[in-house]
Design an enzyme around this catalytic site. Structure first.
Site, PDB file in Angstrom:
ATOM      1  N   TYR B 241       1.579  -5.538  -2.653  1.00 18.60           N
ATOM      2  CA  TYR B 241       1.758  -4.080  -2.680  1.00 18.60           C
ATOM      3  C   TYR B 241       0.440  -3.428  -2.294  1.00 18.60           C
ATOM      4  O   TYR B 241      -0.638  -3.981  -2.536  1.00 18.60           O
ATOM      5  CB  TYR B 241       2.268  -3.576  -4.042  1.00 18.60           C
ATOM      6  CG  TYR B 241       1.479  -4.030  -5.237  1.00 18.60           C
ATOM      7  CD1 TYR B 241       1.760  -5.238  -5.863  1.00 18.60           C
ATOM      8  CD2 TYR B 241       0.437  -3.248  -5.760  1.00 18.60           C
ATOM      9  CE1 TYR B 241       1.028  -5.663  -6.963  1.00 18.60           C
ATOM     10  CE2 TYR B 241      -0.286  -3.664  -6.875  1.00 18.60           C
ATOM     11  CZ  TYR B 241       0.018  -4.881  -7.462  1.00 18.60           C
ATOM     12  OH  TYR B 241      -0.710  -5.302  -8.544  1.00 18.60           O
ATOM     13  N   HIS B 245      -5.839  -4.307  -5.824  1.00 17.13           N
ATOM     14  CA  HIS B 245      -5.806  -5.009  -7.107  1.00 17.13           C
ATOM     15  C   HIS B 245      -6.433  -6.389  -6.958  1.00 17.13           C
ATOM     16  O   HIS B 245      -6.469  -6.952  -5.867  1.00 17.13           O
ATOM     17  CB  HIS B 245      -4.365  -5.109  -7.641  1.00 17.13           C
ATOM     18  CG  HIS B 245      -3.419  -5.809  -6.707  1.00 17.13           C
ATOM     19  ND1 HIS B 245      -2.900  -5.203  -5.576  1.00 17.13           N
ATOM     20  CD2 HIS B 245      -2.897  -7.053  -6.739  1.00 17.13           C
ATOM     21  CE1 HIS B 245      -2.093  -6.043  -4.952  1.00 17.13           C
ATOM     22  NE2 HIS B 245      -2.076  -7.179  -5.627  1.00 17.13           N
TER      23      HIS B 245
END
Lengths: 307, 307
Positions: B241, B245
């Site tokens: 996504y 992160h």
């Protein structure tokens, strides 16, 4: 695989009197366990036993799972989804056991899991800890020289570029059975001596590296029909022997040592040296050492793990 | 695990009339196989069946392997080494089966293995193929914003640094059961919006990256007692996504996506940006796409795989 061993003539388990003293290694994902134990009293000798579930194949599903005497138990049911415990008929073995008996302390150490630690090797740590350790514990690479001089394994050579500066020999890794293309594993060993590892590469090695990349891909395409879009091409750092070599593995093969903490793609290395000739003399390299490695002992002695 | 299901009340196998039409996926190493087939004639609906060998544990070795009615057959004997086929007593299940029935074409596609291809994404290919494809097939990251705004999963947060520029939220990945420390898997999601992936990082992000590295390590040491010498810390490229992160996994855990073709250690990324602020706008990034991915289709349409 799951084929029935016919005629089935198993005997009562040789492990009936076996008592586990200690688990040496347990791998849930690969479904294996290694233990050490005894068949009799304390005076009895140790046995190391490796038990591994057998792989599943089409025959298993068609014969064992569908057999008259196969049993199942539904453990969950939700709409179109259900799960079942499967009790395969006794005609089908479900595990393979390997036993070393009697086993010495050395066998037990060999089959034990060794604790893993990550080292972040700065150039300074390379000079002060890694290099002195590798210098003392140097393994002979005579066997590599024998391959390059065709004294051994000449019949296994897949491709050779004989140039002493940019050439290499491409041959199958011991882990590959040479027939299953999905698990293809070849190694390119460079003719040039004296380059111990990726750490020592500079822009002067670019013609060598680019030659290995291009001719290696071309040879594999030509001989095995595998295009470069299926090839994972990389160095190990640390390598398992100190003569520069490159791994070529099939992308479908979950090759040991292809983790980001050990594998560095050849394309990345070429890119980095194109950008900066001294890249690898400035770079921190991150890798795993194991409790039984000399490098682990060296880093431990240097109080590196005391954080 | 290998514990006997007592009281054992399995019924005749639900798969007795099952016929395999096709293997969807086979994994020898992890001992699993997924097939599609039917219980009746051609008009009958499809069933997808996943069969996986059960893992082995100490109880299995002590109870199943040593049981009165366990059977073995010696298959090889050489000095202190021997191998044996093991026939576990019927009281112990040896597999777990998961069934989807009736299964649609979508289920069959979902459980099929998709062919893998390696892309060597130059900056030019990023601009001309990757970016246009990702722009069109953008997935919402609203669920990520919900986490950052504590609208969801607030009770799962392990650590937070609320700084909007350098802060992040650390929480367990769905793949971790939160109890087995050897398979620890945490994810640090940065508070800063608009950084889609590693490809977009420059030296201006160094304070953010160094903060995630240092505070992430410290939080995991403080809460789980795991030192940084046990932590694999990395980005995925491509990520699943498009909100920046970082993955933190235990070095003992063979985490999916830790292969060198997907994982890039945070330390490497920091090093590279320290060396050159524009490193990732110049770099060729190597990764795997699968037949069912939009990126695969985009690269195929661009005739990238026609070599």
């Amino acid at each position: 695989g799951g084929e029935p061993d016919i005629p089935v003539s198993p005997s009562p388990s040789v492990f009936r009197k076996f008592r586990v003293d200690k688990i040496l290694r347990e791998d849930q994902r690969n479904k294996l366990i290694t233990v050490v134990g005894k068949f009799g009293n304390e005076a009895e000798k140790d046995a190391v036993v490796l038990v591994e579930r057998l792989p599943l194949d089409k025959t298993f599903v068609e014969q064992a799972l569908a057999a008259e005497d196969a049993m199942t138990k539904e453990t969950l049911k939700n709409d179109i989804y259900s799960t079942h415990s499967v009790y395969t008929p006794r005609a089908f073995p479900d595990c393979k056991a390997t036993m070393i008996y009697p086993a010495t302390a050395k066998h037990i150490a060999k089959y034990s899991e060794h604790d893993a630690f990550i080292v972040r090797e700065t150039p300074h740590l390379y000079q002060t800890v890694t290099k002195p350790c590798l210098d003392v514990n140097k393994f002979s690479v005579q066997w590599v020289h024998n391959i390059l001089e065709k004294k051994t394994e000449a019949d296994r050579i897949v491709f050779e570029d004989p140039d002493p500066e940019t050439g290499f020999i491409l041959l199958p890794d011991m882990k590959w059975n040479r027939t299953d293309l999905d698990s293809l594993y070849l190694v390119a060993i460079v003719h040039k001596h004296g380059v111990h590892s990726m750490r020592h590469l500079t822009a002067q090695h670019l013609p060598l590296l680019k030659n290995v990349l291009e001719k290696g891909k071309k040879a594999i395409k030509g001989q095995f029909g595998i295009p470069s879009s299926k090839l994972r091409i990389y160095f190990h750092y640390q390598p398992s022997y100190s003569h520069l070599h490159v791994h070529f593995t099939h992308v479908k093969f979950d090759a040991p040592g292809s983790d980001c903490l050990r594998a560095h793609t050849l394309e990345d290395v070429i890119d980095n040296l194109d950008l900066d000739s001294d890249f690898y003399s400035k770079k921190t390299l991150v890798y795993v050492v194991r409790e039984n490695d000399e490098l682990y002992k060296a880093y431990k002695a240097a109080t590196y793990f005391d954080d």
